[in-house]
Scaffold this motif. Sequence first.
Motif, PDB file in Angstrom:
ATOM      1  N   ASP A 164       0.834  -1.202   0.000  1.00  0.00           N
ATOM      2  CA  ASP A 164       0.000   0.000   0.000  1.00  0.00           C
ATOM      3  C   ASP A 164       0.870   1.254   0.000  1.00  0.00           C
ATOM      4  OD1 ASP A 164       0.951  -0.615   2.516  1.00  0.00           O
ATOM      5  OD2 ASP A 164      -0.835   0.080   3.578  1.00  0.00           O
ATOM      6  N   ALA A 165       2.010   1.198   0.725  1.00  0.00           N
ATOM      7  CA  ALA A 165       2.951   2.329   0.722  1.00  0.00           C
ATOM      8  C   ALA A 165       3.582   2.498  -0.658  1.00  0.00           C
ATOM      9  CB  ALA A 165       4.033   2.125   1.780  1.00  0.00           C
ATOM     10  N   LEU A 166       3.910   1.377  -1.309  1.00  0.00           N
ATOM     11  CA  LEU A 166       4.453   1.461  -2.659  1.00  0.00           C
ATOM     12  C   LEU A 166       3.474   2.148  -3.600  1.00  0.00           C
ATOM     13  CD1 LEU A 166       6.089  -2.064  -3.205  1.00  0.00           C
ATOM     14  CD2 LEU A 166       7.261   0.094  -2.743  1.00  0.00           C
ATOM     15  N   GLN A 167       2.212   1.825  -3.466  1.00  0.00           N
ATOM     16  CA  GLN A 167       1.216   2.430  -4.340  1.00  0.00           C
ATOM     17  C   GLN A 167       1.134   3.941  -4.126  1.00  0.00           C
ATOM     18  OE1 GLN A 167      -2.517   0.354  -4.459  1.00  0.00           O
ATOM     19  NE2 GLN A 167      -3.605   2.059  -5.422  1.00  0.00           N
ATOM     20  N   ARG A 168       1.190   4.374  -2.874  1.00  0.00           N
ATOM     21  CA  ARG A 168       1.147   5.812  -2.590  1.00  0.00           C
ATOM     22  C   ARG A 168       2.389   6.509  -3.166  1.00  0.00           C
ATOM     23  NH1 ARG A 168      -0.730   3.904   2.427  1.00  0.00           N
ATOM     24  NH2 ARG A 168       1.333   4.203   3.365  1.00  0.00           N
ATOM     25  N   MET A 169       3.547   5.864  -3.028  1.00  0.00           N
ATOM     26  CA  MET A 169       4.778   6.445  -3.588  1.00  0.00           C
ATOM     27  C   MET A 169       4.689   6.547  -5.101  1.00  0.00           C
ATOM     28  SD  MET A 169       7.639   4.437  -1.344  1.00  0.00           S
ATOM     29  CE  MET A 169       7.530   4.372   0.448  1.00  0.00           C
ATOM     30  N   GLY A 170       4.102   5.547  -5.729  1.00  0.00           N
ATOM     31  CA  GLY A 170       3.947   5.583  -7.176  1.00  0.00           C
ATOM     32  C   GLY A 170       3.079   6.739  -7.626  1.00  0.00           C
ATOM     33  N   GLU A 171       2.019   7.009  -6.886  1.00  0.00           N
ATOM     34  CA  GLU A 171       1.143   8.124  -7.233  1.00  0.00           C
ATOM     35  C   GLU A 171       1.866   9.464  -7.082  1.00  0.00           C
ATOM     36  OE1 GLU A 171      -2.283   7.640  -4.791  1.00  0.00           O
ATOM     37  OE2 GLU A 171      -2.939   5.807  -5.792  1.00  0.00           O
ATOM     38  N   THR A 172       2.712   9.580  -6.048  1.00  0.00           N
ATOM     39  CA  THR A 172       3.484  10.813  -5.877  1.00  0.00           C
ATOM     40  C   THR A 172       4.509  10.980  -6.990  1.00  0.00           C
ATOM     41  OG1 THR A 172       3.225  10.633  -3.472  1.00  0.00           O
ATOM     42  CG2 THR A 172       4.927  12.127  -4.285  1.00  0.00           C
ATOM     43  N   GLY A 173       5.156   9.875  -7.371  1.00  0.00           N
ATOM     44  CA  GLY A 173       6.106   9.929  -8.475  1.00  0.00           C
ATOM     45  C   GLY A 173       5.440  10.348  -9.771  1.00  0.00           C
ATOM     46  N   TRP A 174       4.217   9.889  -9.982  1.00  0.00           N
ATOM     47  CA  TRP A 174       3.474  10.275 -11.188  1.00  0.00           C
ATOM     48  C   TRP A 174       3.250  11.787 -11.225  1.00  0.00           C
ATOM     49  CZ3 TRP A 174      -1.656  12.178 -11.369  1.00  0.00           C
ATOM     50  CH2 TRP A 174      -2.201  12.266 -12.648  1.00  0.00           C
ATOM     51  N   GLN A 175       2.960  12.372 -10.069  1.00  0.00           N
ATOM     52  CA  GLN A 175       2.802  13.832 -10.011  1.00  0.00           C
ATOM     53  C   GLN A 175       4.105  14.526 -10.421  1.00  0.00           C
ATOM     54  OE1 GLN A 175       0.118  15.553  -9.485  1.00  0.00           O
ATOM     55  NE2 GLN A 175      -1.336  14.105  -8.573  1.00  0.00           N
ATOM     56  N   ARG A 176       5.249  13.978 -10.001  1.00  0.00           N
ATOM     57  CA  ARG A 176       6.540  14.574 -10.366  1.00  0.00           C
ATOM     58  C   ARG A 176       6.778  14.461 -11.878  1.00  0.00           C
ATOM     59  NH1 ARG A 176       9.715  14.399  -5.549  1.00  0.00           N
ATOM     60  NH2 ARG A 176       8.240  15.011  -3.902  1.00  0.00           N
ATOM     61  N   ALA A 177       6.416  13.311 -12.443  1.00  0.00           N
ATOM     62  CA  ALA A 177       6.664  13.097 -13.871  1.00  0.00           C
ATOM     63  C   ALA A 177       5.875  14.063 -14.737  1.00  0.00           C
ATOM     64  CB  ALA A 177       6.316  11.653 -14.247  1.00  0.00           C
ATOM     65  N   ARG A 178       4.706  14.467 -14.269  1.00  0.00           N
ATOM     66  CA  ARG A 178       3.890  15.405 -15.045  1.00  0.00           C
ATOM     67  C   ARG A 178       4.612  16.736 -15.247  1.00  0.00           C
ATOM     68  NH1 ARG A 178      -1.756  16.029 -12.274  1.00  0.00           N
ATOM     69  NH2 ARG A 178      -2.155  17.244 -14.168  1.00  0.00           N
ATOM     70  N   GLY A 179       5.549  17.051 -14.373  1.00  0.00           N
ATOM     71  CA  GLY A 179       6.257  18.325 -14.451  1.00  0.00           C
ATOM     72  C   GLY A 179       7.564  18.263 -15.201  1.00  0.00           C
ATOM     73  N   LEU A 180       7.955  17.088 -15.734  1.00  0.00           N
ATOM     74  CA  LEU A 180       9.223  17.003 -16.472  1.00  0.00           C
ATOM     75  C   LEU A 180       9.115  15.952 -17.568  1.00  0.00           C
ATOM     76  CD1 LEU A 180      12.020  18.286 -16.648  1.00  0.00           C
ATOM     77  CD2 LEU A 180      12.890  16.386 -15.304  1.00  0.00           C
ATOM     78  N   THR A 181       8.369  16.269 -18.601  1.00  0.00           N
ATOM     79  CA  THR A 181       8.369  15.436 -19.793  1.00  0.00           C
ATOM     80  C   THR A 181       9.569  15.806 -20.660  1.00  0.00           C
ATOM     81  OG1 THR A 181       7.026  16.994 -21.057  1.00  0.00           O
ATOM     82  CG2 THR A 181       5.846  15.333 -19.736  1.00  0.00           C
ATOM     83  N   HIS A 182       9.762  15.044 -21.711  1.00  0.00           N
ATOM     84  CA  HIS A 182      10.874  15.304 -22.629  1.00  0.00           C
ATOM     85  C   HIS A 182      10.758  16.713 -23.227  1.00  0.00           C
ATOM     86  CE1 HIS A 182      13.565  13.267 -25.930  1.00  0.00           C
ATOM     87  NE2 HIS A 182      14.205  14.173 -25.234  1.00  0.00           N
ATOM     88  N   HIS A 183       9.546  17.088 -23.632  1.00  0.00           N
ATOM     89  CA  HIS A 183       9.346  18.430 -24.197  1.00  0.00           C
ATOM     90  C   HIS A 183       9.589  19.526 -23.150  1.00  0.00           C
ATOM     91  CE1 HIS A 183       7.344  16.205 -27.456  1.00  0.00           C
ATOM     92  NE2 HIS A 183       7.553  17.270 -28.181  1.00  0.00           N
ATOM     93  N   GLN A 184       9.153  19.289 -21.917  1.00  0.00           N
ATOM     94  CA  GLN A 184       9.358  20.287 -20.870  1.00  0.00           C
ATOM     95  C   GLN A 184      10.841  20.445 -20.555  1.00  0.00           C
ATOM     96  OE1 GLN A 184       6.737  18.376 -18.092  1.00  0.00           O
ATOM     97  NE2 GLN A 184       5.142  19.923 -18.326  1.00  0.00           N
ATOM     98  N   MET A 185      11.592  19.338 -20.573  1.00  0.00           N
ATOM     99  CA  MET A 185      13.036  19.414 -20.354  1.00  0.00           C
ATOM    100  C   MET A 185      13.692  20.305 -21.406  1.00  0.00           C
ATOM    101  SD  MET A 185      15.838  16.311 -20.484  1.00  0.00           S
ATOM    102  CE  MET A 185      15.924  16.310 -22.288  1.00  0.00           C
TER     103      MET A 185
END
Length: 407
Positions: free
Chosen positions: A354-375
């Motif tokens: 369950d903790a892994l799942q919560r961490m995955g959701e937080t990581g997804w939020q981070r990924a939204r802010g740094l796509t290849h185009h955004q980089m």
Amino acid sequence: MPVPVYLDAQGQRWLDALWLKDLRLHLDYLHAFTLACPCVPRDPPPGAERVNDPRIRFVDLPDHGRQSSRFFETARLLWRAVGEATLVHHSIGDWWPLSMNYLAALFAAWRGKVSVVVVESSGWRLMPGQPAGLGARLKAWLAETWGRWHVNRASLAVFTQAQYLRSLRTRRQDNGHVIHASWIDEDHLLSETDIRIDGSHKGLGLETPLRVLFAGRLTSAKGVEVLLDAFRATHLGGAGLALDIIGSGECLPLCQATSRLAHEGGQLRVLDSVPYGPAFFNLLRRYHAVVVPSLSDEQPRIVYDAYAQGVPVLVSDTPGLLDCVQDGITGRTFARGDAAALAGLFVWAHTHRDALQRMGETGWQRARGLTHHQMHARRHRLLLDTLARRGLIRPPGANPGKDSRKS
């Protein structure tokens, strides 16, 4: 090592498909573009893509195996190419003084060009805990010294992690910026609904195996032997550990041999490689976690690949990984090179899904802010600021259309 261009019998040019994908994004903001790289006259390897873009002018340098014997030819070609450019974009890391990157940087300095250096890896550095002779230590020191010189004199230096900036930018304070490496596209990102559906399908109970993926080069620097030792030392209750490995390299035979051995604590499989793109991301989303046991200190792009699918990461505490992974927030960390610590992390992950799942959701939020185009958009803004400081264009906003320069 610079990525080569392949020239087939029909005169067609080919580049690694992923590298070409990144190159095309440069072309959105760098016009009159010249690419100086080794040219290999043979059919392209699997995974290459034909280059058919009139915006790219090629300067064919001798291939890697002949650059030492054809040093003066390499220098002559680079001297001319640098002289015709306004901006010279290069990296550091391969061996001097015959390295084309170091030559390009030297010529840019001598000819007063705008110099942009991107530091994505540090293959010249010695890995902690690994034996090294006097020659290896001297080579690493010389490469580090040259690298610092180039970074300190560059008009703009971009680093994929903060430790590179702190250790290589030793004099100037105005030319360095940290932008993590990410090659995910917007359409690679799962929707928030899909992340939660995937989480429920993966299974939070001990009756399903803990599914973990390693995807990367199968080399010692990537921590493959540490991973295999940790797998052998892991003894989980319930359905155990299901570890899948994807990649190629010197450690592939060792991985295959380990997969054939019976292990009461789980199962290890060596899977066929999957092309980067939809098929790879569909595979990623099946796992509870991605493991990155690197010994070297670069920032692997696989971290953001996992984040894009809502998958947390289990990583070694190298500078590059600590720069993009928060322990207990987007993943878990363990001591670099410590197989027992990684085995303990597998045990923890098995009982904390369950903790892994919560961490995955937080990581997804981070990924939204740094796509290849955004980089690349961030790099573009930095280039505009750099050119404006040199008086080559008006400050950004004063004349937005005037940002085309040779590179």
